[in-house]
Design a protein around this motif. Structure first.
Motif, mmCIF file in Angstrom:
data_model
loop_
_atom_site.group_PDB
_atom_site.id
_atom_site.type_symbol
_atom_site.label_atom_id
_atom_site.label_comp_id
_atom_site.label_asym_id
_atom_site.label_seq_id
_atom_site.Cartn_x
_atom_site.Cartn_y
_atom_site.Cartn_z
ATOM 1 N N THR A 51 -5.878 -2.993 6.426
ATOM 2 C CA THR A 51 -5.751 -1.599 6.844
ATOM 3 C C THR A 51 -5.314 -0.760 5.654
ATOM 4 N N ILE A 52 -5.979 0.384 5.485
ATOM 5 C CA ILE A 52 -5.533 1.373 4.507
ATOM 6 C C ILE A 52 -4.891 2.521 5.273
ATOM 7 N N SER A 53 -3.701 2.931 4.818
ATOM 8 C CA SER A 53 -3.070 4.143 5.307
ATOM 9 C C SER A 53 -3.107 5.177 4.196
ATOM 10 N N PHE A 54 -3.445 6.424 4.538
ATOM 11 C CA PHE A 54 -3.624 7.452 3.519
ATOM 12 C C PHE A 54 -2.809 8.679 3.863
ATOM 13 N N ASN A 55 -2.077 9.198 2.877
ATOM 14 C CA ASN A 55 -1.273 10.411 3.041
ATOM 15 C C ASN A 55 -1.716 11.398 1.976
ATOM 16 N N LYS A 56 -2.572 12.332 2.365
ATOM 17 C CA LYS A 56 -3.168 13.247 1.399
ATOM 18 C C LYS A 56 -2.124 14.173 0.780
ATOM 19 N N SER A 57 -1.202 14.666 1.584
ATOM 20 C CA SER A 57 -0.223 15.620 1.056
ATOM 21 C C SER A 57 0.688 14.966 0.016
ATOM 22 N N ALA A 58 0.996 13.708 0.218
ATOM 23 C CA ALA A 58 1.844 12.985 -0.728
ATOM 24 C C ALA A 58 1.034 12.346 -1.845
ATOM 25 N N LYS A 59 -0.290 12.358 -1.738
ATOM 26 C CA LYS A 59 -1.171 11.704 -2.704
ATOM 27 C C LYS A 59 -0.826 10.233 -2.843
ATOM 28 N N GLN A 60 -0.713 9.603 -1.691
ATOM 29 C CA GLN A 60 -0.363 8.183 -1.663
ATOM 30 C C GLN A 60 -1.246 7.450 -0.655
ATOM 31 N N PHE A 61 -1.496 6.178 -0.924
ATOM 32 C CA PHE A 61 -2.202 5.337 0.024
ATOM 33 C C PHE A 61 -1.709 3.903 -0.131
ATOM 34 N N SER A 62 -1.868 3.135 0.934
ATOM 35 C CA SER A 62 -1.338 1.782 0.915
ATOM 36 C C SER A 62 -2.279 0.813 1.621
ATOM 37 N N LEU A 63 -2.151 -0.442 1.244
ATOM 38 C CA LEU A 63 -2.927 -1.532 1.853
ATOM 39 C C LEU A 63 -1.966 -2.432 2.631
ATOM 40 N N HIS A 64 -2.319 -2.707 3.882
ATOM 41 C CA HIS A 64 -1.562 -3.638 4.706
ATOM 42 C C HIS A 64 -2.475 -4.822 5.035
ATOM 43 N N ILE A 65 -1.945 -6.021 4.900
ATOM 44 C CA ILE A 65 -2.704 -7.214 5.255
ATOM 45 C C ILE A 65 -2.004 -7.871 6.433
ATOM 46 N N MET A 66 -2.644 -7.800 7.586
ATOM 47 C CA MET A 66 -2.053 -8.375 8.797
ATOM 48 C C MET A 66 -2.260 -9.889 8.820
ATOM 49 N N ASP A 67 -1.287 -10.597 9.397
ATOM 50 C CA ASP A 67 -1.401 -12.044 9.561
ATOM 51 C C ASP A 67 -1.904 -12.707 8.273
ATOM 52 N N SER A 68 -1.203 -12.499 7.190
ATOM 53 C CA SER A 68 -1.675 -12.981 5.890
ATOM 54 C C SER A 68 -1.809 -14.498 5.873
ATOM 55 N N GLN A 69 -2.780 -14.949 5.094
ATOM 56 C CA GLN A 69 -3.127 -16.360 4.990
ATOM 57 C C GLN A 69 -3.063 -16.805 3.525
ATOM 58 N N PRO A 70 -2.859 -18.102 3.283
ATOM 59 C CA PRO A 70 -2.858 -18.575 1.881
ATOM 60 C C PRO A 70 -4.116 -18.176 1.119
ATOM 61 N N GLY A 71 -5.247 -18.081 1.794
ATOM 62 C CA GLY A 71 -6.493 -17.668 1.146
ATOM 63 C C GLY A 71 -6.500 -16.225 0.690
ATOM 64 N N ASP A 72 -5.521 -15.444 1.118
ATOM 65 C CA ASP A 72 -5.391 -14.056 0.678
ATOM 66 C C ASP A 72 -4.691 -13.964 -0.675
ATOM 67 N N SER A 73 -4.173 -15.083 -1.164
ATOM 68 C CA SER A 73 -3.482 -15.093 -2.453
ATOM 69 C C SER A 73 -4.477 -14.699 -3.548
ATOM 70 N N ALA A 74 -4.221 -13.581 -4.176
ATOM 71 C CA ALA A 74 -5.149 -12.992 -5.154
ATOM 72 C C ALA A 74 -4.443 -11.800 -5.793
ATOM 73 N N THR A 75 -5.148 -11.157 -6.718
ATOM 74 C CA THR A 75 -4.653 -9.906 -7.277
ATOM 75 C C THR A 75 -5.404 -8.755 -6.626
ATOM 76 N N TYR A 76 -4.665 -7.749 -6.200
ATOM 77 C CA TYR A 76 -5.234 -6.600 -5.512
ATOM 78 C C TYR A 76 -5.068 -5.359 -6.381
ATOM 79 N N PHE A 77 -6.157 -4.611 -6.499
ATOM 80 C CA PHE A 77 -6.157 -3.385 -7.285
ATOM 81 C C PHE A 77 -6.540 -2.207 -6.393
ATOM 82 N N CYS A 78 -5.768 -1.131 -6.465
ATOM 83 C CA CYS A 78 -6.213 0.116 -5.870
ATOM 84 C C CYS A 78 -6.927 0.927 -6.952
#
Lengths: 114, 114
Positions: B63-90
């Motif tokens: 899930t991406i959450s976006f806040n335009k007024s704050a110029k911020q956004f975030s990534l949420h990973i629900m129910d994370s799994q070992p296979g999600d182990s990686a490097t994430y870039f916005c």
């Protein structure tokens, strides 16, 4: 999705030599990009390669060090010239098509300079 | 290059946890914000992307959450799994300008323990 291939996948080179990296995309695109990813670091844009014109370089990157060719709409090369150990990085080719959002990346070329 | 600031640099969660990665951008011309996932030895691959006309976008466990007024956004990973182990870039870029490459954050290395 786009398919991008790069050659070589990795190389070990001596200081002072040059290496040319090839990038092939599976569809005709207007713009191709070259990025550098130093060990454990983010992706830094080197230049934008437009077919039929000179590449546009980002601040800190110069044509003499990183000459780029773009002879047609599916192919580009990046040369890393007069290499030093500081050039040891992964070099990534990328493309983004007009009208679509997604920017695709090749698998990268891992360069080690001794 | 206009900056995209990303935090944290690294993150360790247990399986099933919800890691959150945050990004902030400076360039008000940016209107396309993708997240990329990169495994060792591979090029970055698009995970999910958002445009500023929506405040949230969900695709599977991501899930991406976006806040335009704050110029911020975030990534949420629900129910994370070992296979999600990686490097994430916005990243950020103006939309539909194929001549403009993505500008990346510094990356977050995620480790999901089993």
């Amino acid at each position: 999705s786009a398919v991008i291939s790069q050659k070589p996948s990795r190389d070990i080179c001596q200081r002072g030599t040059s290496l040319t990296i090839q990038c092939q995309v599976d569809s005709q695109v207007t713009m191709m990009f070259w990025y550098r990813q130093q060990p454990g670091q983010s992706l830094t844009l080197i230049a934008t390669a437009n077919q039929g014109s000179e590449a546009t370089y980002e601040s800190g990157f110069v044509i003499d060090k990183f000459p780029i060719s773009r002879p047609n709409l599916t192919f580009s090369t990046l040369t890393v010239s007069n290499m030093s150990p500081e050039d040891s990085s992964i070099y990534l080719c990328s493309q983004r098509s007009f009208g679509t959002d997604t920017q695709y990346f090749g698998p990268g070329t891992r360069l080690t300079v001794l | 290059q206009q900056q995209v600031k990303q935090s944290p640099q690294s993150l360790i969660v247990q399986k099933g946890g919800i890691p959150i990665i945050n990004c902030a951008y400076e360039n008000t011309a940016f209107d396309y914000f993708p997240w990329y996932q990169q495994f060792p030895g591979k090029g970055p691959a698009l995970l999910i992307a958002i445009r500023p006309d929506v405040s949230e976008k969900k695709e599977g466990r991501f899930t991406i959450s976006f806040n335009k007024s704050a110029k911020q956004f975030s990534l949420h990973i629900m129910d994370s799994q070992p296979g999600d182990s990686a490097t994430y870039f916005c990243a950020g870029a103006p939309l539909n300008q194929a001549g403009t490459a993505l500008i990346f954050g510094k990356g977050t290395t995620l480790s999901v323990s089993s």
